[in-house]
Design a protein around this motif. Structure first.
Motif, PDB file in Angstrom:
ATOM      1  N   THR A 104       0.810  -1.226   0.000  1.00 52.14           N
ATOM      2  CA  THR A 104       0.000   0.000   0.000  1.00 52.14           C
ATOM      3  C   THR A 104       0.840   1.272   0.000  1.00 52.14           C
ATOM      4  N   ASP A 105       1.774   1.378   0.974  1.00 53.50           N
ATOM      5  CA  ASP A 105       2.520   2.625   1.118  1.00 53.50           C
ATOM      6  C   ASP A 105       3.839   2.354   1.834  1.00 53.50           C
ATOM      7  N   GLU A 106       4.932   2.744   1.214  1.00 55.94           N
ATOM      8  CA  GLU A 106       6.261   2.483   1.772  1.00 55.94           C
ATOM      9  C   GLU A 106       6.487   3.232   3.087  1.00 55.94           C
ATOM     10  N   ASP A 107       6.026   4.485   3.157  1.00 60.74           N
ATOM     11  CA  ASP A 107       6.218   5.270   4.381  1.00 60.74           C
ATOM     12  C   ASP A 107       5.428   4.680   5.544  1.00 60.74           C
ATOM     13  N   TRP A 108       4.181   4.286   5.293  1.00 62.71           N
ATOM     14  CA  TRP A 108       3.383   3.669   6.348  1.00 62.71           C
ATOM     15  C   TRP A 108       4.040   2.388   6.850  1.00 62.71           C
ATOM     16  N   THR A 109       4.610   1.625   5.930  1.00 64.36           N
ATOM     17  CA  THR A 109       5.295   0.388   6.314  1.00 64.36           C
ATOM     18  C   THR A 109       6.470   0.689   7.227  1.00 64.36           C
ATOM     19  N   GLU A 110       7.252   1.685   6.874  1.00 69.00           N
ATOM     20  CA  GLU A 110       8.426   2.048   7.677  1.00 69.00           C
ATOM     21  C   GLU A 110       8.031   2.487   9.076  1.00 69.00           C
ATOM     22  N   ILE A 111       6.983   3.316   9.162  1.00 68.95           N
ATOM     23  CA  ILE A 111       6.524   3.800  10.463  1.00 68.95           C
ATOM     24  C   ILE A 111       5.967   2.654  11.301  1.00 68.95           C
ATOM     25  N   TYR A 112       5.170   1.783  10.693  1.00 66.44           N
ATOM     26  CA  TYR A 112       4.591   0.654  11.419  1.00 66.44           C
ATOM     27  C   TYR A 112       5.683  -0.251  11.970  1.00 66.44           C
ATOM     28  N   ARG A 113       6.672  -0.571  11.135  1.00 64.30           N
ATOM     29  CA  ARG A 113       7.748  -1.454  11.566  1.00 64.30           C
ATOM     30  C   ARG A 113       8.547  -0.824  12.718  1.00 64.30           C
ATOM     31  N   LEU A 114       8.843   0.469  12.593  1.00 61.42           N
ATOM     32  CA  LEU A 114       9.598   1.157  13.645  1.00 61.42           C
ATOM     33  C   LEU A 114       8.821   1.172  14.962  1.00 61.42           C
ATOM     34  N   MET A 115       7.536   1.540  14.901  1.00 64.62           N
ATOM     35  CA  MET A 115       6.734   1.610  16.118  1.00 64.62           C
ATOM     36  C   MET A 115       6.558   0.239  16.753  1.00 64.62           C
ATOM     37  N   THR A 116       6.350  -0.777  15.931  1.00 64.48           N
ATOM     38  CA  THR A 116       6.195  -2.140  16.450  1.00 64.48           C
ATOM     39  C   THR A 116       7.467  -2.587  17.165  1.00 64.48           C
ATOM     40  N   ASP A 117       8.610  -2.344  16.538  1.00 62.17           N
ATOM     41  CA  ASP A 117       9.887  -2.737  17.148  1.00 62.17           C
ATOM     42  C   ASP A 117      10.121  -1.995  18.457  1.00 62.17           C
ATOM     43  N   LYS A 118       9.792  -0.706  18.498  1.00 66.82           N
ATOM     44  CA  LYS A 118      10.031   0.081  19.705  1.00 66.82           C
ATOM     45  C   LYS A 118       9.127  -0.356  20.851  1.00 66.82           C
ATOM     46  N   ILE A 119       7.857  -0.643  20.528  1.00 63.96           N
ATOM     47  CA  ILE A 119       6.937  -1.121  21.562  1.00 63.96           C
ATOM     48  C   ILE A 119       7.403  -2.473  22.094  1.00 63.96           C
ATOM     49  N   ARG A 120       7.765  -3.384  21.190  1.00 59.05           N
ATOM     50  CA  ARG A 120       8.237  -4.720  21.598  1.00 59.05           C
ATOM     51  C   ARG A 120       9.468  -4.609  22.491  1.00 59.05           C
ATOM     52  N   ASN A 121      10.451  -3.815  22.072  1.00 55.59           N
ATOM     53  CA  ASN A 121      11.680  -3.694  22.844  1.00 55.59           C
ATOM     54  C   ASN A 121      11.457  -3.028  24.183  1.00 55.59           C
TER      55      ASN A 121
END
Length: 267
Positions: A245-262
């Motif tokens: 769908t959108d490269e920027d949305w993917t980047e933000i989702y991945r970053l936020m997911t990783d930060k929440i998990r960590n």
């Protein structure tokens, strides 16, 4: 008090009307866009449009520079001030020392300086509860600082003395809390709009999320969602959709997911 404004944007628009409602006189409004100055002045009772930055004959006790951070130095270079006036800016990031230094370089008369920072996001036409609006006040002169505190207290019950370093950190935190949050909501809106779904469906969730964060001593205890639960199957499916769908949305989702998990793993 008698108050004048340099700037006619969102901050000046709200503060000028709040001060007038509290019984202060808004003497003048200056803006490089004369039409905007005229619009603000027309919403006030007895306010003149200042045609230029020569305030030497102004009756104001306080002149408030309510412009973007980048424009402050340009204003100081050109403004002509009445001796003894209190000159303040409304920036969250520009230090009092830097402001004072500019005044000492460019002003031919002695003036008092201070910071009058309202911690809020302002939009013309949207009413707000000024009584709860936080004001952060600073001046090197205790008498001037007390006058600015009294001015702030005439419209708000939430007034604090705060030095430039503390105010800067508060501003950084405010960007996360307000600007970044609003941008994430914008992504949510655009994502649903792309799929012809109604953003109204998210509003109860958004409201509850914010309310839970506000009633808690630490918003971390209210965190939910697949990243918090470690539901990697769900996050994987989300990422598959976003990558298509959108490269920027993917980047933000991945970053936020990783930060929440960590964050919660470290706890």
């Amino acid at each position: 008090m008698k108050i004048s404004f340099v700037g006619s944007g969102n901050v000046a628009w709200h503060l000028a009307q709040a001060f007038e409602d509290a019984g202060h006189w808004i003497c003048e409004v200056y803006s490089r866009d004369t039409q905007k100055a005229r619009q603000l002045a027309s919403s006030l009772y007895d306010t003149n449009i200042q045609p230029d930055l020569n305030f030497s004959e102004s009756e104001a006790n306080v002149i408030i520079i309510a412009v973007s951070d980048d424009a402050i130095e340009s204003i100081i270079q050109r403004i002509v001030l009445p001796e003894g006036v209190i000159l303040v800016h409304t920036s969250g990031t520009r230090s009092l020392a830097e402001f004072q230094n500019l005044i000492e370089i460019y002003s031919d008369v002695y003036v008092h300086t201070g910071v009058f920072y309202p911690l809020q996001t302002f939009t013309k036409g949207i009413e707000m509860d000024y009584k709860s609006l936080p004001f952060c006040i600073e001046s090197k002169n205790e008498l001037i600082e007390n006058k600015l505190i009294q001015l702030a207290q005439s419209i708000s019950d939430n007034v604090s003395r705060m030095d430039s370093d503390e105010r800067f950190i508060l501003h950084v935190a405010a960007v996360f809390a307000s600007n970044f949050t609003n941008y994430l909501l914008t992504i949510s809106h655009d994502m649903l709009d792309r799929e012809q779904l109604d953003f109204e469906l998210l509003k109860p969730l958004i409201q509850t999320t914010i309310e839970k964060a506000l009633v808690s001593n630490n918003p971390a205890v209210a965190q939910t969602g697949p990243a918090r639960r470690g539901d990697w199957k769900t996050t994987g499916r989300h990422l598959e959709y976003l990558q298509e769908t959108d490269e920027d949305w993917t980047e933000i989702y991945r970053l936020m997911t990783d930060k929440i998990r960590n964050f919660y793993i470290s706890k």
